[in-house]
Design a protein around this motif. Structure first.
Motif, PDB file in Angstrom:
ATOM      1  N   GLU A 113       0.840  -1.361   0.047  1.00  0.00           N
ATOM      2  CA  GLU A 113       0.177   0.098   0.008  1.00  0.00           C
ATOM      3  C   GLU A 113       0.935   1.300   0.023  1.00  0.00           C
ATOM      4  O   GLU A 113       2.078   1.361   0.514  1.00  0.00           O
ATOM      5  CB  GLU A 113      -0.882  -0.055   1.041  1.00  0.00           C
ATOM      6  CG  GLU A 113      -1.639  -1.244   1.377  1.00  0.00           C
ATOM      7  CD  GLU A 113      -2.511  -1.089   2.789  1.00  0.00           C
ATOM      8  OE1 GLU A 113      -3.751  -0.551   2.777  1.00  0.00           O
ATOM      9  OE2 GLU A 113      -1.996  -1.310   3.804  1.00  0.00           O
ATOM     10  N   ALA A 114       0.415   2.320  -0.676  1.00  0.00           N
ATOM     11  CA  ALA A 114       1.021   3.568  -0.521  1.00  0.00           C
ATOM     12  C   ALA A 114       0.059   4.697  -0.311  1.00  0.00           C
ATOM     13  O   ALA A 114      -1.096   4.620  -0.825  1.00  0.00           O
ATOM     14  CB  ALA A 114       1.624   3.743  -1.788  1.00  0.00           C
ATOM     15  N   LEU A 115       0.218   5.606   0.720  1.00  0.00           N
ATOM     16  CA  LEU A 115      -0.582   6.831   0.777  1.00  0.00           C
ATOM     17  C   LEU A 115       0.347   8.020   0.151  1.00  0.00           C
ATOM     18  O   LEU A 115       1.744   8.119   0.735  1.00  0.00           O
ATOM     19  CB  LEU A 115      -0.799   7.190   2.281  1.00  0.00           C
ATOM     20  CG  LEU A 115      -1.715   8.439   2.292  1.00  0.00           C
ATOM     21  CD1 LEU A 115      -3.191   8.068   1.735  1.00  0.00           C
ATOM     22  CD2 LEU A 115      -1.995   8.343   3.695  1.00  0.00           C
ATOM     23  N   ILE A 116      -0.051   8.593  -0.786  1.00  0.00           N
ATOM     24  CA  ILE A 116       0.501   9.669  -1.723  1.00  0.00           C
ATOM     25  C   ILE A 116       0.182  11.286  -1.457  1.00  0.00           C
ATOM     26  O   ILE A 116      -1.211  11.189  -1.551  1.00  0.00           O
ATOM     27  CB  ILE A 116       0.860   9.212  -3.202  1.00  0.00           C
ATOM     28  CG1 ILE A 116       1.130   7.750  -3.338  1.00  0.00           C
ATOM     29  CG2 ILE A 116       1.595  10.390  -3.912  1.00  0.00           C
ATOM     30  CD1 ILE A 116       0.693   7.025  -4.603  1.00  0.00           C
ATOM     31  N   LEU A 117       1.026  12.004  -1.283  1.00  0.00           N
ATOM     32  CA  LEU A 117       0.558  13.688  -1.185  1.00  0.00           C
ATOM     33  C   LEU A 117       1.749  14.096  -2.340  1.00  0.00           C
ATOM     34  O   LEU A 117       2.745  14.087  -2.472  1.00  0.00           O
ATOM     35  CB  LEU A 117       0.995  14.212   0.013  1.00  0.00           C
ATOM     36  CG  LEU A 117       1.008  15.716   0.196  1.00  0.00           C
ATOM     37  CD1 LEU A 117      -0.543  16.097  -0.134  1.00  0.00           C
ATOM     38  CD2 LEU A 117       1.486  16.321   1.484  1.00  0.00           C
TER      39      LEU A 117
END
Length: 176
Positions: free
Chosen positions: A52-56
């Motif tokens: 999983e990745a959370l990207i800004l």
């Protein structure tokens, strides 16, 4: 009687089948883990956890080395320039995935959720609180800590939505 039993069994089978779609209504990244960035992809900040990745995606100016007043974070509206994206992949990824000049073809993105922007009627905020990092021994400025929180952020995948009132993305450190 046998026909009735067959009909009931078939009804249970067809009603109990899973269509295979993944339903996501939350994700959890360690708020104490640092926010990562790469020099090759300026403006891309991320956290990775297994597949999983959370990207800004935001300009580097979001992390200006200017201390914010107490209880007054820098507030940025989520829009086409400032995006928050959640992705899940078909296998484990690493930070190197985002730091490649051209991201590799594998692993493949299997699920993607975008934070809605003001145009779609729901708007989230990115709040950044900036403080100085001082070396206690020398009293010298060694960097700036940017504490990032998402407020009233709604994620959408084309079919479903879920909302966080307050989601701590974490800390990003810059040089003085």
């Amino acid at each position: 009687m046998k026909k009735l039993i067959v009909i009931l069994v078939c009804a249970f089978i067809f009603n109990g089948c899973d269509d295979g779609k993944i339903s996501l209504d939350t994700f959890n990244f360690d708020p104490a883990a640092p926010i990562n960035s790469c020099t090759t992809n300026n403006g891309l900040f991320f956290k990775v956890k297994n597949n999983e990745a959370l990207i800004l995606k935001t300009p580097i100016s979001t992390f200006a080395n200017t201390v914010t007043p107490l209880n007054t974070p820098r507030t940025i509206v989520i829009n086409s320039t400032n995006q928050v994206i959640y992705r899940s992949f078909n296998s484990i990824i690493s930070n190197a995935y985002f730091c490649s000049t051209l991201p590799p073809a594998t692993p493949t993105v299997i699920d993607e959720w975008y934070a809605l922007d003001g145009i779609s009627g729901t708007s989230g905020l990115i709040q950044v609180t900036t403080t100085q990092i001082i070396n206690p021994t020398t009293n010298a400025l060694t960097g700036y800590n940017h504490y990032v929180v998402f407020k009233n952020i709604t994620f959408y995948n084309g079919l479903n939505t879920f909302t966080y009132e307050n989601y701590v993305f974490g800390n990003f450190v810059t040089s003085p």
